[in-house]
Design an enzyme around this catalytic site. Structure first.
Site, short mmCIF file in Angstrom:
data_model
loop_
_atom_site.label_atom_id
_atom_site.label_comp_id
_atom_site.label_asym_id
_atom_site.label_seq_id
_atom_site.Cartn_x
_atom_site.Cartn_y
_atom_site.Cartn_z
N HIS A 85 -33.36 39.62 -25.21
CA HIS A 85 -33.71 39.20 -23.84
C HIS A 85 -34.70 38.03 -23.86
CE1 HIS A 85 -31.50 42.62 -22.49
NE2 HIS A 85 -32.27 43.44 -23.18
N HIS A 111 -35.24 43.55 -19.03
CA HIS A 111 -34.35 42.45 -19.42
C HIS A 111 -34.88 41.07 -19.03
CE1 HIS A 111 -30.44 45.00 -19.84
NE2 HIS A 111 -31.51 45.69 -20.21
N ASP A 122 -45.23 38.66 4.62
CA ASP A 122 -45.25 38.04 5.94
C ASP A 122 -45.31 39.16 6.98
OD1 ASP A 122 -42.69 39.06 6.19
OD2 ASP A 122 -41.71 37.14 6.58
N CYS A 174 -41.23 40.66 2.47
CA CYS A 174 -40.90 40.10 3.79
C CYS A 174 -39.84 41.00 4.40
CB CYS A 174 -40.49 38.63 3.69
SG CYS A 174 -39.00 38.28 2.73
N THR A 195 -36.49 40.79 4.44
CA THR A 195 -35.38 41.03 3.50
C THR A 195 -35.81 40.95 2.04
OG1 THR A 195 -34.87 38.68 3.44
CG2 THR A 195 -33.72 40.02 5.11
#
Ligand code: RB5
Length: 147
Positions: free
Chosen positions: A133, A98, A8, A65, A67
């Site tokens: 995993h 993992h 963004d 973005c 955050t």
């Protein structure tokens, strides 16, 4: 490897930096926007990348973005997507080994471009470990089927 990338307005500048790295590393990519720093809505950019990765049209995705949180939440709504929000090198390696994460989300307002590029490099180069995993990822798929 083919990578789908999007951001963004908060992640636009870092996306351009990461594209330069992908080019220098000879990694094929497609840019799904945005194309400037005008305000946009991150789900509109997370969705096409997540859908294309889930459909197998791209091997991996990178979403940026401010955050990384909005992008990761939106991408993880798409069945088959395991989007990891990563801001350190240890987690970049661990989530590939993992979780077999297929999309990397980062926050351009959280870390600098030097660390972000290092994270992207580690994440793109690290293979899934499989083994125990795999069983856990199968359980994530069962949750997707249930809801
Ligand atoms: C945009 O202002 C900001 O909310 C967005 O980039 C992101 O941080 C959302 O999670």
């Amino acid at each position: 490897m083919r990578v789908a990338i999007a951001a963004d307005h908060g992640g636009y500048a870092l996306k351009e930096e990461i594209k330069k790295y992908l080019e220098s590393a000879g990694i094929e990519y497609e840019d799904f926007g945005c194309n400037c720093e005008d305000s946009v809505d991150y789900p509109d950019y997370a969705l096409p990348v997540a859908e294309k990765v889930a459909a197998g049209e791209f091997d991996r995705g990178i979403l940026i973005c401010g955050t990384g949180i909005g992008m990761s939440i939106a991408a993880n709504k798409v069945k088959g997507i395991r989007c990891a929000l990563v801001h350190d090198c240890f987690t970049a390696k661990a989530t590939r080994e993992h979780n077999d994460s297929n999309i990397l989300a980062m926050g351009a307002r959280v870390i600098g471009s030097g660390l972000a590029l290092e994270i992207a490099k580690i994440w793109l180069e690290t293979e899934f470990s499989g083994g125990r995993h795999l069983r856990r990822i199968e359980k994530i798929k069962e949750i997707e089927e249930k809801y």
